[in-house]
Design a protein around this motif. Structure first.
Motif, PDB file in Angstrom:
ATOM      1  N   PRO A 246     -12.189   0.838  -9.692  1.00  0.00           N
ATOM      2  CA  PRO A 246     -11.913   0.799  -8.996  1.00  0.00           C
ATOM      3  C   PRO A 246     -11.066   0.165  -8.299  1.00  0.00           C
ATOM      4  O   PRO A 246     -10.407   0.179  -7.052  1.00  0.00           O
ATOM      5  N   GLU A 247     -11.993  -1.264  -8.388  1.00  0.00           N
ATOM      6  CA  GLU A 247     -11.598  -2.002  -7.329  1.00  0.00           C
ATOM      7  C   GLU A 247      -9.625  -3.100  -6.911  1.00  0.00           C
ATOM      8  O   GLU A 247      -9.119  -2.487  -6.314  1.00  0.00           O
ATOM      9  N   ILE A 248      -8.892  -3.107  -7.495  1.00  0.00           N
ATOM     10  CA  ILE A 248      -8.128  -2.831  -8.459  1.00  0.00           C
ATOM     11  C   ILE A 248      -7.125  -1.901  -8.388  1.00  0.00           C
ATOM     12  O   ILE A 248      -6.149  -1.876  -7.533  1.00  0.00           O
ATOM     13  N   VAL A 249      -7.586  -0.514  -8.330  1.00  0.00           N
ATOM     14  CA  VAL A 249      -6.646   0.706  -8.191  1.00  0.00           C
ATOM     15  C   VAL A 249      -6.809   0.826  -6.285  1.00  0.00           C
ATOM     16  O   VAL A 249      -6.067   0.520  -5.953  1.00  0.00           O
ATOM     17  N   GLY A 250      -7.862   0.103  -6.034  1.00  0.00           N
ATOM     18  CA  GLY A 250      -7.696   0.013  -4.478  1.00  0.00           C
ATOM     19  C   GLY A 250      -7.076  -0.793  -3.620  1.00  0.00           C
ATOM     20  O   GLY A 250      -6.101  -0.760  -2.743  1.00  0.00           O
ATOM     21  N   TRP A 251      -6.969  -1.651  -4.326  1.00  0.00           N
ATOM     22  CA  TRP A 251      -5.842  -3.510  -3.458  1.00  0.00           C
ATOM     23  C   TRP A 251      -4.658  -2.859  -4.320  1.00  0.00           C
ATOM     24  O   TRP A 251      -3.665  -2.996  -3.227  1.00  0.00           O
ATOM     25  N   GLY A 252      -4.186  -1.578  -5.706  1.00  0.00           N
ATOM     26  CA  GLY A 252      -3.361  -1.377  -5.499  1.00  0.00           C
ATOM     27  C   GLY A 252      -2.373  -0.970  -4.041  1.00  0.00           C
ATOM     28  O   GLY A 252      -0.934  -0.239  -3.556  1.00  0.00           O
ATOM     29  N   HIS A 253      -3.492   0.417  -3.388  1.00  0.00           N
ATOM     30  CA  HIS A 253      -2.980   1.313  -2.748  1.00  0.00           C
ATOM     31  C   HIS A 253      -3.135   0.249  -0.909  1.00  0.00           C
ATOM     32  O   HIS A 253      -2.262   0.500  -0.413  1.00  0.00           O
TER      33      HIS A 253
END
Length: 311
Positions: A186-193
């Motif tokens: 989720p952290e990588i996904v969050g950085w995408g946002h």
């Protein structure tokens, strides 16, 4: 204007022939002619030599850099294409550990490395990760490699945006988020946002920045990127003239306090707690809230003044 055009302009201004320039730089006349006519790209070495000989004060070096960036921007899918190869297949723990250490080191170099060089190195490591993924490996190693690829893609996307390669940066951002989702990270996904919010903020699309920040917070709760997303949301709301900034900033401070202090606060994808008061000051300044901005400014100044040595 291209490097070749600028080179001819400076050469004509000095009244130099290509032969004169060849003698001054020790490059052949035919080679310089090919560069000036755009048949060959200018290397860093020849750009520096010509800039020095023609006393261009860095303008020829900058022109060569712009040519290189423009060429990269002609293929905006390049990073995303490398990332897509990582998703096509299922090494030793020591290899993966060394890889993650290297990836973190690259992320820590974001603020001090030449952008083109850093992007090139990130690409080389993406290719290496891809080669590892093509080998028969277990599920855990496969996931670890996807995570490494996700961080590398995020870094490449940030660098691409800094270089003015907006289309490439967006393609890379999407690919990085897909890697994060595939790896269950989720952290990588969050950085995408967060990157979406950052792009929107710098382009004046403040409502979209708020929306992207909120989406990121929903998927990356309790992580360092949630803190950064709270800051981005607060910046966007400040630009929109909205209230509630103090509540958002306090939420970020509370979350930072609950998280372990980062081993490498210089990592671009970690939030340095020592900088939170500066973020808060800047956000209140954007909102033209001079009272709160002044309070945080006092704290920032106090924290950045070294204690007086005893006489």
């Amino acid at each position: 204007m291209s490097f070749g055009s600028r080179l001819q302009e400076y050469r004509d201004h000095r009244g130099w022939s290509l032969g004169d320039l060849a003698r001054a730089t020790h490059f052949s006349r035919s080679y310089l002619s090919n560069i000036e006519n755009g048949r060959k790209p200018a290397t860093d070495e020849v750009a520096r030599a010509c800039d020095s000989a023609l006393r261009a004060k860095g303008e020829l070096i900058a022109a060569a850099h712009q040519d290189a960036t423009a060429k990269l921007n002609d293929t905006p899918w390049q990073t995303a294409e490398l990332v897509s190869r990582l998703q096509s297949s299922d090494t030793t723990p020591n290899t993966i550990e060394a890889l993650h250490s290297t990836v973190e080191e690259l992320c820590c170099q974001y603020n001090r490395r030449d952008a083109l060089e850093l992007r090139q190195e990130a690409h080389e490591w993406l290719q290496y990760v891809g080669s590892l993924l093509r080998r028969p490996i277990g599920l855990r190693a496969h996931t670890d490699l996807l995570v490494a690829g996700g961080w590398l893609a995020l870094l490449a996307g940030c660098v691409e945006y800094d270089l003015g390669m907006g289309t490439a940066a967006e393609s890379t951002r999407v690919a990085a988020a897909q890697l994060g989702a595939e790896a269950g990270h989720p952290e990588i996904v969050g950085w995408g946002h967060e990157m979406t919010a950052w792009f929107a903020l710098t382009q004046g699309r403040f409502r979209q920045a708020v929306e992207a920040s909120r989406r990121g917070q929903a998927v990356a709760q309790g992580t360092s990127v949630q803190v950064q997303l709270l800051a981005q949301e607060a910046k966007a709301r400040a630009r929109l003239g909205e209230s509630g900034l103090s509540t958002l900033l306090e939420s970020g401070r509370d979350l930072l306090a609950a998280l372990p202090y980062p081993d490498r606060p210089d990592n671009h994808f970690k939030v340095d707690p020592a900088k939170w008061d500066y973020y808060s000051m800047d956000i209140h300044r954007m909102a033209e809230d001079n009272v709160h901005a002044g309070e945080y400014a006092v704290s920032v100044v106090r924290d950045n003044i070294a204690p007086t040595a005893p006489s």
